[in-house]
Scaffold this motif. Structure first.
Motif, PDB file in Angstrom:
ATOM      1  N   ASN A 168      41.123  34.682  34.019  1.00  0.00           N
ATOM      2  CA  ASN A 168      42.207  33.755  34.343  1.00  0.00           C
ATOM      3  C   ASN A 168      43.107  34.333  35.428  1.00  0.00           C
ATOM      4  O   ASN A 168      43.582  33.610  36.311  1.00  0.00           O
ATOM      5  N   GLU A 169      43.353  35.634  35.358  1.00  0.00           N
ATOM      6  CA  GLU A 169      44.230  36.288  36.330  1.00  0.00           C
ATOM      7  C   GLU A 169      43.632  36.268  37.728  1.00  0.00           C
ATOM      8  O   GLU A 169      44.371  36.117  38.720  1.00  0.00           O
ATOM      9  N   TYR A 170      42.320  36.429  37.821  1.00  0.00           N
ATOM     10  CA  TYR A 170      41.686  36.553  39.134  1.00  0.00           C
ATOM     11  C   TYR A 170      40.938  35.287  39.565  1.00  0.00           C
ATOM     12  O   TYR A 170      40.208  35.320  40.561  1.00  0.00           O
ATOM     13  N   LEU A 171      41.128  34.193  38.847  1.00  0.00           N
ATOM     14  CA  LEU A 171      40.497  32.933  39.229  1.00  0.00           C
ATOM     15  C   LEU A 171      41.227  32.350  40.439  1.00  0.00           C
ATOM     16  O   LEU A 171      42.428  32.081  40.375  1.00  0.00           O
ATOM     17  N   VAL A 172      40.519  32.168  41.545  1.00  0.00           N
ATOM     18  CA  VAL A 172      41.164  31.674  42.769  1.00  0.00           C
ATOM     19  C   VAL A 172      40.881  30.198  43.020  1.00  0.00           C
ATOM     20  O   VAL A 172      41.621  29.540  43.752  1.00  0.00           O
ATOM     21  N   GLU A 173      39.808  29.690  42.430  1.00  0.00           N
ATOM     22  CA  GLU A 173      39.484  28.274  42.572  1.00  0.00           C
ATOM     23  C   GLU A 173      38.862  27.767  41.276  1.00  0.00           C
ATOM     24  O   GLU A 173      38.181  28.508  40.565  1.00  0.00           O
ATOM     25  N   GLY A 174      39.084  26.479  40.987  1.00  0.00           N
ATOM     26  CA  GLY A 174      38.420  25.850  39.858  1.00  0.00           C
ATOM     27  C   GLY A 174      38.984  26.254  38.510  1.00  0.00           C
ATOM     28  O   GLY A 174      40.162  26.559  38.370  1.00  0.00           O
ATOM     29  N   ARG A 175      38.099  26.310  37.521  1.00  0.00           N
ATOM     30  CA  ARG A 175      38.490  26.567  36.134  1.00  0.00           C
ATOM     31  C   ARG A 175      37.414  27.383  35.424  1.00  0.00           C
ATOM     32  O   ARG A 175      36.364  27.691  36.006  1.00  0.00           O
ATOM     33  N   LEU A 176      37.693  27.715  34.169  1.00  0.00           N
ATOM     34  CA  LEU A 176      36.719  28.419  33.346  1.00  0.00           C
ATOM     35  C   LEU A 176      35.711  27.437  32.756  1.00  0.00           C
ATOM     36  O   LEU A 176      36.003  26.234  32.645  1.00  0.00           O
ATOM     37  N   SER A 222      31.781  34.956  41.778  1.00  0.00           N
ATOM     38  CA  SER A 222      32.793  35.645  42.568  1.00  0.00           C
ATOM     39  C   SER A 222      32.900  35.028  43.959  1.00  0.00           C
ATOM     40  O   SER A 222      31.977  34.362  44.449  1.00  0.00           O
ATOM     41  N   LYS A 223      34.030  35.282  44.595  1.00  0.00           N
ATOM     42  CA  LYS A 223      34.265  34.783  45.952  1.00  0.00           C
ATOM     43  C   LYS A 223      33.264  35.382  46.935  1.00  0.00           C
ATOM     44  O   LYS A 223      32.794  34.691  47.853  1.00  0.00           O
ATOM     45  N   SER A 224      32.918  36.636  46.756  1.00  0.00           N
ATOM     46  CA  SER A 224      31.990  37.293  47.676  1.00  0.00           C
ATOM     47  C   SER A 224      30.600  36.667  47.600  1.00  0.00           C
ATOM     48  O   SER A 224      29.954  36.441  48.628  1.00  0.00           O
ATOM     49  N   VAL A 225      30.126  36.363  46.379  1.00  0.00           N
ATOM     50  CA  VAL A 225      28.826  35.705  46.225  1.00  0.00           C
ATOM     51  C   VAL A 225      28.878  34.293  46.801  1.00  0.00           C
ATOM     52  O   VAL A 225      27.943  33.844  47.491  1.00  0.00           O
ATOM     53  N   LEU A 239      28.452  28.752  48.834  1.00  0.00           N
ATOM     54  CA  LEU A 239      28.560  27.888  47.667  1.00  0.00           C
ATOM     55  C   LEU A 239      30.001  27.420  47.497  1.00  0.00           C
ATOM     56  O   LEU A 239      30.949  28.093  47.902  1.00  0.00           O
ATOM     57  N   HIS A 240      30.151  26.243  46.864  1.00  0.00           N
ATOM     58  CA  HIS A 240      31.470  25.665  46.653  1.00  0.00           C
ATOM     59  C   HIS A 240      31.578  25.167  45.220  1.00  0.00           C
ATOM     60  O   HIS A 240      30.591  25.127  44.468  1.00  0.00           O
ATOM     61  N   LEU A 241      32.782  24.784  44.849  1.00  0.00           N
ATOM     62  CA  LEU A 241      33.004  24.239  43.512  1.00  0.00           C
ATOM     63  C   LEU A 241      32.135  22.999  43.290  1.00  0.00           C
ATOM     64  O   LEU A 241      31.921  22.200  44.207  1.00  0.00           O
ATOM     65  N   GLY A 267      34.055  27.458  38.776  1.00  0.00           N
ATOM     66  CA  GLY A 267      35.161  28.360  39.081  1.00  0.00           C
ATOM     67  C   GLY A 267      34.720  29.502  39.966  1.00  0.00           C
ATOM     68  O   GLY A 267      33.553  29.902  39.961  1.00  0.00           O
ATOM     69  N   ILE A 268      35.676  30.011  40.760  1.00  0.00           N
ATOM     70  CA  ILE A 268      35.410  31.146  41.653  1.00  0.00           C
ATOM     71  C   ILE A 268      36.508  32.185  41.434  1.00  0.00           C
ATOM     72  O   ILE A 268      37.693  31.858  41.488  1.00  0.00           O
ATOM     73  N   PHE A 269      36.104  33.425  41.166  1.00  0.00           N
ATOM     74  CA  PHE A 269      37.073  34.498  40.944  1.00  0.00           C
ATOM     75  C   PHE A 269      36.946  35.562  42.024  1.00  0.00           C
ATOM     76  O   PHE A 269      35.919  35.678  42.691  1.00  0.00           O
TER      77      PHE A 269
END
Length: 411
Positions: free
Chosen positions: A135-143, A157-160, A166-168, A194-196
């Motif tokens: 939750n702390e490191y989620l930058v886009e979307g949801r769990l 992850s954002k890097s992957v 890839l997108h939400l 979600g993307i973290f």
């Protein structure tokens, strides 16, 4: 009445004190104290911040202690399942200080797109998992939503996501090996919800979080079979103790390992920060002390006549020393005040605005972390004040060499 303190205050308040020959030397000493405390505050806050951030990130991905089957050979991929019905699950009733016990199961796979592919590890968890870290490191979307019969939702992850474009809400193809099946590979089409981004590239580049039931289906396991258990503890400083207690309270066929045992190189690396910090503190206090010794000697030599008069009036050497030590203490407090003001301001700027960035592949964090600890700040200030005053006691003994008749005559 403390007459030594009274005289010291009069010296500090006097105009000749501010306009004397010693004024530049005194200012240099105050600046040295201020710079020293600034550097010490920054060193301690950053070193502590690094240690907390890195260990919290590893614990977020792996838990503080992992309980697995001996036959897994410490592999990140779950090969031999464990029955979920254990005495310590869902909680350790015999051990205090346990925050959460959560199940997991890992499965290696390959994400394939039209133009590229990426090797990942699908980490399956359930609704009882502690999601505070993600939750702390989620930058886009949801769990992912675990309250559905077939949960195909994952977070990556954002890097992957950047490497594979890839997108939400994208539906992707992931291929998994199928050891206990007639076909060599199994394909799944999970949905990215979600993307973290944690900045810990070692895990960001591989971990994909999804539903443990998908891993169980891929491995041909029953709903009571899991890859292992992650244990979160309340106090990291008790990690070794809790690790030993947990090892003694699980079955003979199970093994428990702490994150410090799993990643010894990383934790040995962050331990080096403590040595660097102690070295910096020692050097800064030594420099500040030398500057204060110089300032004190100049103050004493400037007031040889006053020392002679006080001795003629019956003052003891130690009483006169205390006058100058009070004076020096005031200068040290001035330096500490400005040093704390500047140091804490710089740390707050870094904490809120992330001015200084780092390469996460090297340092495991994307920005310089800062940890504010009131105890550390107080200890640095009190320690600096006391050590500097102790260093000034011997130089102040020069007062004993001053003879009243000669000093008054000299004036």
């Amino acid at each position: 009445m403390n007459y030594e303190l009274f005289i010291a205050k009069r010296i500090i308040a006097g105009k000749e004190y501010k306009n004397s020959i010693s004024s530049p030397i005194i200012k240099i000493a105050i600046v040295a104290i201020a710079l020293g405390i600034v550097i010490m505050l920054i060193a301690v806050a950053i070193a502590s911040g690094f240690q907390l951030k890195i260990r919290d990130k590893i614990a977020g991905f792996k838990g503080h202690i992992q309980i697995t089957n001996y036959d897994n050979n410490n592999s990140d991929v779950s090969t031999v399942p464990i029955d979920i019905n254990q005495d310590f699950y869902p909680e350790f009733k015999t051990i205090d200080g346990i925050k959460n016990v959560q199940v997991f199961a890992n499965k290696a796979g390959i994400i394939r797109t039209d133009t590229d592919f990426e090797g990942v590890v699908l980490k399956g968890v359930d609704e009882a998992y502690d999601f505070s870290f993600f939750n702390e490191y989620l930058v886009e979307g949801r769990l992912p939503n675990f309250n559905q019969e077939r949960n195909r939702e994952i977070i990556i992850s954002k890097s992957v996501a950047n490497r594979l474009q890839l997108h939400l809400n994208d539906s992707i193809q992931v291929w998994f090996s199928a050891e206990n099946s007639k076909v060599p590979f199994k394909r799944r089409k999970p949905i990215v919800v979600g993307i973290f981004k944690t900045g810990f590239e070692q895990f960001d580049n591989t971990i994909v979080l999804g539903d443990i039931r998908e891993v169980q289906r891929l491995n041909g396991w029953t709903e009571n079979q899991v890859g292992g258990f992650e244990v979160l503890i309340d106090d990291f400083d008790t990690l070794k103790q809790k690790g030993n207690e947990i090892y003694s309270n699980i079955g003979a066929t199970l093994n428990s390992t702490t994150i410090t045992d799993q990643y010894p190189a990383i934790f040995e690396w962050i331990k080096l920060f403590d040595n660097n910090v102690w070295f910096i503190i020692a050097i800064m206090i030594l420099i500040a002390g030398i500057n204060m010794i110089t300032a004190l000697l100049v103050l004493i030599l400037e007031r040889v006549q006053m020392v002679g008069i006080l001795k003629a009036l019956g003052s003891q050497n130690w009483s006169i020393q205390k006058i100058f030590l009070y004076n020096a203490g005031y200068l040290i407090l001035q330096g500490l005040f400005w040093g704390n003001l500047i140091g804490i301001a710089l740390l707050l700027i870094q904490h809120f605005f992330k001015v200084i960035t780092l390469n996460p592949e090297t340092y495991y964090v994307s920005t310089v972390p800062v940890n504010f600890n009131i105890f550390h700040i107080l200890l640095l200030n009190v320690g600096t004040l006391i050590l500097c005053l102790i260093m000034l006691i011997i130089p102040s003994m020069i007062i004993a060499k001053i003879h009243p008749s000669k000093s008054i005559k000299f004036a």
